[in-house]
Structures are given as C-alpha cells and as structure tokens.
Enzyme design. Structure first.
Site, PDB file in Angstrom:
ATOM      1  N   ASP A  53       0.836  -1.211   0.000  1.00 50.11           N
ATOM      2  CA  ASP A  53       0.000   0.000   0.000  1.00 50.11           C
ATOM      3  C   ASP A  53       0.871   1.261   0.000  1.00 50.11           C
ATOM      4  O   ASP A  53       0.356   2.383   0.009  1.00 50.11           O
ATOM      5  CB  ASP A  53      -1.044  -0.005   1.126  1.00 50.11           C
ATOM      6  CG  ASP A  53      -0.440  -0.038   2.503  1.00 50.11           C
ATOM      7  OD1 ASP A  53       0.797  -0.073   2.637  1.00 50.11           O
ATOM      8  OD2 ASP A  53      -1.230  -0.027   3.491  1.00 50.11           O
ATOM      9  N   ASP A  92      -1.095  -6.272  -0.329  1.00 44.28           N
ATOM     10  CA  ASP A  92      -1.322  -5.607   0.962  1.00 44.28           C
ATOM     11  C   ASP A  92      -2.811  -5.355   1.173  1.00 44.28           C
ATOM     12  O   ASP A  92      -3.507  -4.915   0.240  1.00 44.28           O
ATOM     13  CB  ASP A  92      -0.626  -4.240   0.928  1.00 44.28           C
ATOM     14  CG  ASP A  92       0.271  -4.014   2.119  1.00 44.28           C
ATOM     15  OD1 ASP A  92       0.190  -4.784   3.100  1.00 44.28           O
ATOM     16  OD2 ASP A  92       1.069  -3.063   2.057  1.00 44.28           O
ATOM     17  N   LYS A 122      -1.038  -9.486   2.891  1.00 44.73           N
ATOM     18  CA  LYS A 122      -0.268  -8.946   4.012  1.00 44.73           C
ATOM     19  C   LYS A 122      -1.155  -7.994   4.790  1.00 44.73           C
ATOM     20  O   LYS A 122      -1.905  -7.223   4.193  1.00 44.73           O
ATOM     21  CB  LYS A 122       0.975  -8.213   3.508  1.00 44.73           C
ATOM     22  CG  LYS A 122       1.792  -7.596   4.643  1.00 44.73           C
ATOM     23  CD  LYS A 122       3.128  -7.086   4.173  1.00 44.73           C
ATOM     24  CE  LYS A 122       3.118  -5.689   3.630  1.00 44.73           C
ATOM     25  NZ  LYS A 122       2.590  -4.655   4.538  1.00 44.73           N
ATOM     26  N   GLU A 124      -1.301  -5.486   8.613  1.00 43.93           N
ATOM     27  CA  GLU A 124      -0.525  -4.890   9.697  1.00 43.93           C
ATOM     28  C   GLU A 124      -1.179  -5.157  11.048  1.00 43.93           C
ATOM     29  O   GLU A 124      -2.408  -5.214  11.151  1.00 43.93           O
ATOM     30  CB  GLU A 124      -0.423  -3.371   9.483  1.00 43.93           C
ATOM     31  CG  GLU A 124       0.295  -2.994   8.198  1.00 43.93           C
ATOM     32  CD  GLU A 124       0.432  -1.490   7.996  1.00 43.93           C
ATOM     33  OE1 GLU A 124       0.102  -0.710   8.927  1.00 43.93           O
ATOM     34  OE2 GLU A 124       0.875  -1.091   6.899  1.00 43.93           O
ATOM     35  N   GLU A 191       9.246  -3.871  10.463  1.00 45.00           N
ATOM     36  CA  GLU A 191       9.635  -2.576   9.885  1.00 45.00           C
ATOM     37  C   GLU A 191      10.124  -1.597  10.948  1.00 45.00           C
ATOM     38  O   GLU A 191       9.471  -1.408  11.994  1.00 45.00           O
ATOM     39  CB  GLU A 191       8.432  -1.965   9.126  1.00 45.00           C
ATOM     40  CG  GLU A 191       8.763  -0.587   8.541  1.00 45.00           C
ATOM     41  CD  GLU A 191       7.843  -0.131   7.426  1.00 45.00           C
ATOM     42  OE1 GLU A 191       6.933  -0.890   7.037  1.00 45.00           O
ATOM     43  OE2 GLU A 191       8.068   0.995   6.932  1.00 45.00           O
TER      44      GLU A 191
HETATM   45  O1  KIV Z   1       3.454  -1.008   1.505  1.00 48.85           O
HETATM   46  C1  KIV Z   1       4.582  -1.491   1.377  1.00 48.85           C
HETATM   47  O2  KIV Z   1       5.254  -1.350   0.342  1.00 48.85           O
HETATM   48  C2  KIV Z   1       5.106  -2.246   2.498  1.00 48.85           C
HETATM   49  C3  KIV Z   1       6.541  -2.635   2.454  1.00 48.85           C
HETATM   50  C4  KIV Z   1       7.430  -1.476   2.612  1.00 48.85           C
HETATM   51  C5  KIV Z   1       6.828  -3.695   3.458  1.00 48.85           C
HETATM   52  O3  KIV Z   1       4.400  -2.523   3.409  1.00 48.85           O
END
Ligand code: KIV
Length: 274
Positions: A53, A92, A122, A124, A191
C-alpha cells in the site's frame, strides 16, 4: 511458465527458515505496482513481489498509505500478476479493509485472491489481528503479517518513527510478532525497529521475518521499488540502498527527447514510414 520446482510458494518461503533460525540464503522481496516492473523483478530472480500500500505514496503521490482503497489494490495486483511467473505474489490489505471486523477482512482478502490473483495477503498489526489471521489461514488464505512501525498507524505513532526503543514498546512488538506467528502467518514484515529487536523476533518465531529498516538479521529483506531504483532522487532515508539512479536517468532521457523535438532532430532518417 516456470518449472513447478522453480515457483516460489508459501512452502518454499517457509523452507528457507529451519526451526526458528535463519537458514542461510535470505529472501529477496521488492514492491511492484505494474506489469513492466513486475516482469523485470520476476525475471531478475526476486523471490516475492509485494503490491504494497506504499502505492498510495510512490504511485498516487499521497503523504501516507491511508487513502489506498481495496479496488486500487485489486487493480494493481491484477496487472502485476500478469508480469509474475516464478515469484510469489503478495497483496497488501489496505487501511480499513480489515480493521472493523473479521468478516470485512475475510471478504477483502478473498477479493485480493479471486480478482487480483494474489497468492497471499499482508496485513498490519499484532495481537488485535490474530483472530483474523487464524480465520484467513483456516480458509486457505496465506497471511504475511507486518509488525513494528506499521504505516497504517502513522497518526497513532505521531509520524513514521522507529518503534521498539522503549522497554514497553519492545515487549509489545515481541508479543505482536508471537501472536501473528501463533495465529498461522507464514511470514511477517518487521519494519523500522532496532536491529537487536528484529534479531530477537527472528529467533523467537517460526514464521519467516522480512526486514525493512530492521537490520541484517531477518530471514529476508524488502525494499520499495522506487527507493531501490533511485526513482525519487531527493528521498534517501538511512535504511535505503540505491542500486540505480533511475530518477536522474529518466529525467535526462526526457530532457534529451524534448531538445531533439524542439530542434527538429527527432524523428530522423529511418524513424518515419515511406
Ligand atoms: O506497503 C509497502 O510497500 C510495504 C513494504 C514497505 C513492506 O508494506
């Protein structure tokens, strides 16, 4: 199509970690948002392509990732999927596509696989997303977690700041990583945390850790494509290593083209039809 043995899957990603220890060969992850760069990354041997994202910042020009929608992510994941053959493709989950309820998260993740052709999602968070991770994994949707400085919480953190420096924050991030792994995530991004904390998490969890601004002791590393390629010459935080200066190269190419057009040097002989 790659030989079945070449294709990077959740199984081959997991196999790069042997009983909680870094197994040797680290995992290379990069973001991509379109078919051209996805294909270049795939053909270069990148293991995991992430439609992050970060899209909101590096493609859409926003100040943070919060405005990215599920439809935006599905669109970019689908076009990236057309360039990816060997690499494992992760999408994401955008802000507020999963925070309000487990059902929202299930439906959003389902769309990323069905319509975007992602192979995993993915998301968070830590303890608070463990139930969603359990349900997604139970439904056959592989999950990559994301702990530490989680950009969707930028306002909660008061900016994009390194996390885990106080004893309290350190303990919370370790607990989050454990919760994400215990819920069934096969991997997690770690991160912007101190190197020692990322190393501790990498030893503590069976999931593969993918670091960004988290030092060299993770099982793999991820970089935003624009940072790695130097597409934004003015942006160079400490954790970025540039492997090209494409921003400068592209600017020079555009300027040379404009000069040739203005001077009548383009098109030249052999660049027109008879
Ligand atoms: O959104 C993204 O690109 C990320 C990466 C930096 C891990 O979450």
């Amino acid at each position: 199509m790659p030989a079945a043995s070449d294709k990077v899957t959740t199984a081959t990603v997991r196999a790069r970690k042997v009983s909680g220890a870094v197994s040797g060969e680290r995992i290379a992850v990069v973001t991509a948002y379109d078919v051209v760069f996805a294909r270049l990354a795939d053909e270069a041997g990148i293991d995991i392509v992430l439609v992050g994202d970060s899209l909101g910042m590096v493609v859409q020009g926003e100040r943070n990732t919060l405005g990215v929608t599920l439809d935006d992510t599905i669109y970019h994941t689908r076009i990236v999927s057309r360039g990816v053959r060997r690499a494992h493709l992760v999408a994401d989950m955008p802000f507020m596509s999963y925070q309000a309820s487990v059902e929202d998260g299930m439906r959003a993740a389902g769309r990323l696989l069905k319509e975007g052709h992602a192979e995993a999602v993915k998301l968070e968070g830590g303890v608070e997303v463990a139930e969603l991770i359990r349900r997604l994994v139970g439904a056959g949707i592989p999950v990559m977690g994301h702990v530490g400085m989680t950009p969707q919480s930028v306002h909660g953190f008061g900016g994009f700041k390194v996390q885990g420096r106080s004893a309290e924050s350190h303990a919370k991030i370790v607990a989050d990583a454990r919760a994400v792994a215990e819920a069934g995530a096969y991997a997690m991004v770690v991160e912007a945390v101190p190197q020692a904390l990322a190393a501790e998490i990498t030893r503590a969890v069976p999931a593969v850790t993918i670091g960004i601004g988290a030092g060299p002791d993770c099982d793999g590393q991820v970089m935003v494509m624009h940072d790695l390629l130097g597409l934004e010459p003015a942006w160079k935080p400490r954790f970025v290593r540039r492997y090209a200066e494409m921003g400068k190269a592209v600017g020079a190419a555009f300027a040379a083209y404009a000069a040739d057009v203005r001077a009548g040097r383009f098109p030249g002989p052999g660049e027109s039809y008879d």
